[in-house]
Design a protein around this motif. Structure first.
Motif: not given
Length: 371
Positions: A7-14, A33-42
């Motif tokens: 995904p381009d954006i990950l919604i991490a709810d608690e 680490e996954i964010q840096a690898k995939m370039g997604m927003a959180i």
């Protein structure tokens, strides 16, 4: 599962609320680490400001459906503008518990407690395979004292607590108020139960949705004092609600009409109504946000001081344990790694494992982390 479609954006709810501090740190590092690898927003939703401070780039603070403040993370924590934001930032438990009377009586004494679970049965009983969850732990608790038990998930904290109050079979000796629990008659064991109560972790799952608050709180009275009339039971329930700072006229309401913090107070009232000497608190604040945690901690301190109750406080939240405990026992893989006063454990930890737990906590003040 969430990342399988890149995904381009990950919604991490608690995502880290129910995790111990070391696992929480590992999960957050993994997400980074996954964010840096995939370039997604959180979009990271949490009530844990320690996590926000170490994880987020920007912060949006919400109150009652409105955004009250937003900005760069470092700037917002350094100079919060809104009173609500300031209240949240200052909601980290601080201070230490007042010491108990040095002449306090012994309440609970356990020696060489062991709990094991059958993993694989064999027709030759001696060849059964067992998993030993608690490995020969000994501890003591005095009247009015709080013993905090900390450790990672799976360390055996809750298993030990449940064994001590008779919810799990165990070996070893347990003495409560000087009496050997193992030699008590069935009648004596039954009478002992009202003196030993428990508050569970989940304020949503531990209360029956089909019962009113009054019926929930007085359920123990119907078991241990069946001769008591309903009107008298409800009067006791009102007093218990007042003691936990809830409206006594809410006894006819149902659990779904209350917030998480209010439900946990109802659970505390249920434990208090039988006037116990000992309460097992199993992660009672882990599902609550910081500001609500503070009110529950203050409530527990007041109740303990008023009734001289002994607490066995199980938690992975080190800041809460530090604020509430006289002594601390650190567990790993069913064994005691270290135990001592709260001051000793948090300021002069002896084991590497204890230092690892403290270093992994985002909530403790810098002085403790540095130690």
């Amino acid at each position: 599962m969430a990342l399988i479609n890149e995904p381009d954006i990950l919604i991490a709810d608690e995502p880290t609320t129910a995790l111990d501090v070391t696992v929480q740190a590992e999960v957050l590092l993994l997400i980074k680490e996954i964010q840096a690898k995939m370039g997604m927003a959180i979009l990271f939703i949490t009530h844990d400001l320690g996590v926000v401070k170490h994880f987020a780039d920007r912060v949006m603070v919400m109150c009652k459906g409105d955004v009250v403040e937003e900005g760069i993370c470092s700037e917002l924590f350094a100079a919060p503008q809104h009173d609500y934001t300031k209240m949240l930032i200052n909601s980290i438990p601080k201070g230490a518990k007042d010491p108990i009377d040095e002449h306090a009586n012994d309440l609970l004494k356990a020696e060489d407690i062991r709990v094991k679970f059958l993993v694989k049965s064999h027709f030759i009983k001696s060849q059964n395979q067992y998993f030993e969850a608690v490995k020969g732990i000994s501890l003591e608790l005095k009247q009015g004292e709080t013993l905090g038990i900390v450790g990672e998930s799976g360390s055996g904290k809750s298993t030990l607590g449940r064994a001590l109050i008779g919810l799990l079979p165990c070996t070893g000796s347990i003495h409560f108020k000087g009496r050997n629990v193992a030699v008590l008659s069935d009648k004596e064991r039954f009478e002992l139960k009202k003196d030993i109560q428990m508050v569970f972790q989940d304020p949503y799952g531990s209360l029956s949705p089909r019962m009113t608050v009054g019926d929930i709180i007085t359920e123990g009275l119907t078991v241990h004092q069946p001769e008591m009339k309903k009107a008298e039971r409800m009067q006791r329930a009102r007093k218990a609600l007042e003691e936990v700072r809830l409206d006594p006229n809410s006894i006819n309401r149902y659990p779904h009409e209350f917030s998480g913090g209010q439900r946990q107070r109802i659970a505390i009232a249920r434990a208090l109504i039988l006037e116990p000497s000992f309460i097992l608190l199993d992660e009672p604040t882990s599902a609550l946000d910081r500001s609500v945690q503070l009110t529950v901690i203050d409530l527990l301190k007041d109740i303990q001081k008023k009734h001289n109750i002994g607490f066995l406080f199980i938690s992975h939240d080190l800041s809460v344990v530090k604020a509430l405990s006289d002594r601390v026992l650190v567990m790993q893989k069913g064994e005691v790694m270290e135990q001592g006063s709260a001051e000793e454990i948090f300021h002069s930890p002896k084991s590497d494992y204890t230092r690892k737990l403290i270093d992994a906590s985002f909530d403790l003040d810098e002085e403790v982390v540095a130690a």
